[in-house]
Scaffold this motif. Structure first.
Motif, PDB file in Angstrom:
ATOM      1  N   SER A 109      39.433  46.393  38.209  1.00  0.00           N
ATOM      2  CA  SER A 109      40.382  46.852  39.224  1.00  0.00           C
ATOM      3  C   SER A 109      39.922  48.169  39.843  1.00  0.00           C
ATOM      4  O   SER A 109      39.051  48.861  39.316  1.00  0.00           O
ATOM      5  CB  SER A 109      41.771  47.040  38.602  1.00  0.00           C
ATOM      6  OG  SER A 109      41.763  48.132  37.693  1.00  0.00           O
ATOM      7  N   ARG A 166      42.613  44.151  42.777  1.00  0.00           N
ATOM      8  CA  ARG A 166      41.743  43.456  41.826  1.00  0.00           C
ATOM      9  C   ARG A 166      41.294  42.125  42.431  1.00  0.00           C
ATOM     10  O   ARG A 166      42.102  41.365  42.976  1.00  0.00           O
ATOM     11  CB  ARG A 166      42.498  43.178  40.531  1.00  0.00           C
ATOM     12  CG  ARG A 166      41.677  42.435  39.463  1.00  0.00           C
ATOM     13  CD  ARG A 166      42.590  41.847  38.389  1.00  0.00           C
ATOM     14  NE  ARG A 166      43.404  42.874  37.765  1.00  0.00           N
ATOM     15  CZ  ARG A 166      43.017  43.600  36.716  1.00  0.00           C
ATOM     16  NH1 ARG A 166      41.836  43.389  36.179  1.00  0.00           N
ATOM     17  NH2 ARG A 166      43.815  44.504  36.204  1.00  0.00           N
ATOM     18  N   GLN A 167      40.004  41.840  42.326  1.00  0.00           N
ATOM     19  CA  GLN A 167      39.501  40.529  42.740  1.00  0.00           C
ATOM     20  C   GLN A 167      39.864  39.511  41.673  1.00  0.00           C
ATOM     21  O   GLN A 167      39.586  39.707  40.490  1.00  0.00           O
ATOM     22  CB  GLN A 167      37.988  40.577  42.930  1.00  0.00           C
ATOM     23  CG  GLN A 167      37.412  39.304  43.520  1.00  0.00           C
ATOM     24  CD  GLN A 167      35.918  39.419  43.748  1.00  0.00           C
ATOM     25  OE1 GLN A 167      35.130  38.886  42.967  1.00  0.00           O
ATOM     26  NE2 GLN A 167      35.517  40.111  44.798  1.00  0.00           N
ATOM     27  N   GLU A 168      40.491  38.411  42.097  1.00  0.00           N
ATOM     28  CA  GLU A 168      40.967  37.399  41.153  1.00  0.00           C
ATOM     29  C   GLU A 168      39.972  36.260  40.950  1.00  0.00           C
ATOM     30  O   GLU A 168      39.714  35.851  39.814  1.00  0.00           O
ATOM     31  CB  GLU A 168      42.314  36.841  41.633  1.00  0.00           C
ATOM     32  CG  GLU A 168      43.415  37.883  41.762  1.00  0.00           C
ATOM     33  CD  GLU A 168      43.834  38.466  40.428  1.00  0.00           C
ATOM     34  OE1 GLU A 168      43.510  37.880  39.378  1.00  0.00           O
ATOM     35  OE2 GLU A 168      44.489  39.523  40.422  1.00  0.00           O
ATOM     36  N   ARG A 169      39.425  35.738  42.046  1.00  0.00           N
ATOM     37  CA  ARG A 169      38.483  34.641  41.886  1.00  0.00           C
ATOM     38  C   ARG A 169      37.659  34.479  43.159  1.00  0.00           C
ATOM     39  O   ARG A 169      38.052  34.939  44.239  1.00  0.00           O
ATOM     40  CB  ARG A 169      39.193  33.322  41.559  1.00  0.00           C
ATOM     41  CG  ARG A 169      40.031  32.734  42.679  1.00  0.00           C
ATOM     42  CD  ARG A 169      40.779  31.505  42.182  1.00  0.00           C
ATOM     43  NE  ARG A 169      41.365  30.716  43.258  1.00  0.00           N
ATOM     44  CZ  ARG A 169      42.519  30.981  43.847  1.00  0.00           C
ATOM     45  NH1 ARG A 169      43.230  32.033  43.458  1.00  0.00           N
ATOM     46  NH2 ARG A 169      42.975  30.196  44.808  1.00  0.00           N
ATOM     47  N   TRP A 186      39.578  35.609  46.632  1.00  0.00           N
ATOM     48  CA  TRP A 186      41.004  35.914  46.519  1.00  0.00           C
ATOM     49  C   TRP A 186      41.180  37.230  45.773  1.00  0.00           C
ATOM     50  O   TRP A 186      40.600  37.436  44.692  1.00  0.00           O
ATOM     51  CB  TRP A 186      41.743  34.802  45.790  1.00  0.00           C
ATOM     52  CG  TRP A 186      42.002  33.597  46.647  1.00  0.00           C
ATOM     53  CD1 TRP A 186      43.107  33.333  47.407  1.00  0.00           C
ATOM     54  CD2 TRP A 186      41.127  32.467  46.820  1.00  0.00           C
ATOM     55  NE1 TRP A 186      42.985  32.120  48.046  1.00  0.00           N
ATOM     56  CE2 TRP A 186      41.781  31.571  47.707  1.00  0.00           C
ATOM     57  CE3 TRP A 186      39.866  32.132  46.324  1.00  0.00           C
ATOM     58  CZ2 TRP A 186      41.221  30.362  48.100  1.00  0.00           C
ATOM     59  CZ3 TRP A 186      39.295  30.937  46.714  1.00  0.00           C
ATOM     60  CH2 TRP A 186      39.969  30.063  47.587  1.00  0.00           C
ATOM     61  N   THR A 187      41.995  38.102  46.342  1.00  0.00           N
ATOM     62  CA  THR A 187      42.186  39.434  45.792  1.00  0.00           C
ATOM     63  C   THR A 187      43.664  39.808  45.878  1.00  0.00           C
ATOM     64  O   THR A 187      44.346  39.430  46.838  1.00  0.00           O
ATOM     65  CB  THR A 187      41.342  40.464  46.569  1.00  0.00           C
ATOM     66  OG1 THR A 187      40.043  39.921  46.794  1.00  0.00           O
ATOM     67  CG2 THR A 187      41.213  41.764  45.819  1.00  0.00           C
ATOM     68  N   THR A 188      44.164  40.520  44.886  1.00  0.00           N
ATOM     69  CA  THR A 188      45.566  40.922  44.874  1.00  0.00           C
ATOM     70  C   THR A 188      45.671  42.445  44.746  1.00  0.00           C
ATOM     71  O   THR A 188      44.743  43.114  44.307  1.00  0.00           O
ATOM     72  CB  THR A 188      46.334  40.280  43.704  1.00  0.00           C
ATOM     73  OG1 THR A 188      45.718  40.668  42.467  1.00  0.00           O
ATOM     74  CG2 THR A 188      46.328  38.758  43.820  1.00  0.00           C
ATOM     75  N   GLU A 209      48.509  39.493  48.508  1.00  0.00           N
ATOM     76  CA  GLU A 209      47.382  38.625  48.158  1.00  0.00           C
ATOM     77  C   GLU A 209      46.558  38.432  49.411  1.00  0.00           C
ATOM     78  O   GLU A 209      47.089  38.113  50.482  1.00  0.00           O
ATOM     79  CB  GLU A 209      47.843  37.278  47.622  1.00  0.00           C
ATOM     80  CG  GLU A 209      46.669  36.346  47.302  1.00  0.00           C
ATOM     81  CD  GLU A 209      47.097  35.043  46.646  1.00  0.00           C
ATOM     82  OE1 GLU A 209      46.722  33.979  47.167  1.00  0.00           O
ATOM     83  OE2 GLU A 209      47.804  35.116  45.625  1.00  0.00           O
TER      84      GLU A 209
END
Length: 208
Positions: free
Chosen positions: A104, A170-173, A180-182, A196
């Protein structure tokens, strides 16, 4: 930050002097003017003339835009000119972001009346701007960056002015070129805004 955790600066720190110091002075003046308005003993017409003279003095020495763009984008580190973290940009609060071992990035920022929307609260568009940039930095920290495709923002509660706000991402996938980042904006441990983002692994060429 957790004790013992390593971290890295993900935004350019201001330097003491030069354009950074001049920009900081401009930020201070802009905030003071907005807080003062016309109901002041200060001769604002005279102030406007002096500010105009200073602007003209600087403009006389402004390089060609193409030249300045190359300078803005030189190097491989964090940029210094963006409107969120850039110490060279008077629009930036600025927010200072660091990257953490868990993937993160986060930073704390306090916003004044320059960023007001509803009474005493941060403008929703400013919240979105902070998060869009933070998500982009989180992608760079994770190693796969791109350009914003969509940004979905949910406003849970008003974001207060003049309070310490924690902005995180934070990058999720990653799937192919899609990222995808949140992210969130929090105050006193409470999430006020969440987002998101879908980013596309494609970056514009830097000016040369």
């Amino acid at each position: 930050m957790v004790a013992g955790e390593s971290f890295r600066e993900c935004s350019a720190p201001p330097v003491d002097g030069g354009v950074d110091a001049a920009v900081a002075a401009v930020r201070r003046l802009a905030e003071a003017l907005l807080r003062t308005g016309d109901g002041t003993a200060v001769d604002l017409d005279d102030l406007a003339r002096r500010i105009t003279a200073l602007s003209e003095e600087v403009e006389e020495h402004t390089p060609a835009l193409d030249t300045r763009m190359v300078d803005m984008w030189s190097g491989e580190g964090a940029t210094r000119h963006d409107p969120v973290t850039g110490p060279e940009n008077a629009l930036a609060p600025p927010l200072h972001l660091t990257g953490h071992d868990d993937g993160s990035v986060s930073g704390t920022v306090r916003l004044g009346v320059l960023y007001q929307g509803p009474p005493g609260c941060v403008h929703g568009g400013v919240s979105a701007l902070l998060l869009d940039h933070t998500l982009g930095v989180a992608n760079a920290w994770a190693g796969t960056a791109g350009m914003t495709g969509t940004l979905t923002v949910r406003y849970h509660a008003p974001v207060p002015l003049h309070e310490d706000l924690v902005v995180s991402g934070r990058q999720e996938r990653v799937e192919g070129r899609k990222i995808w980042t949140t992210g969130t904006i929090s105050h006193d441990g409470k999430v006020l805004v969440s987002t998101e983002g879908l980013f596309i692994d494609a970056l514009l060429q830097r000016p040369r």
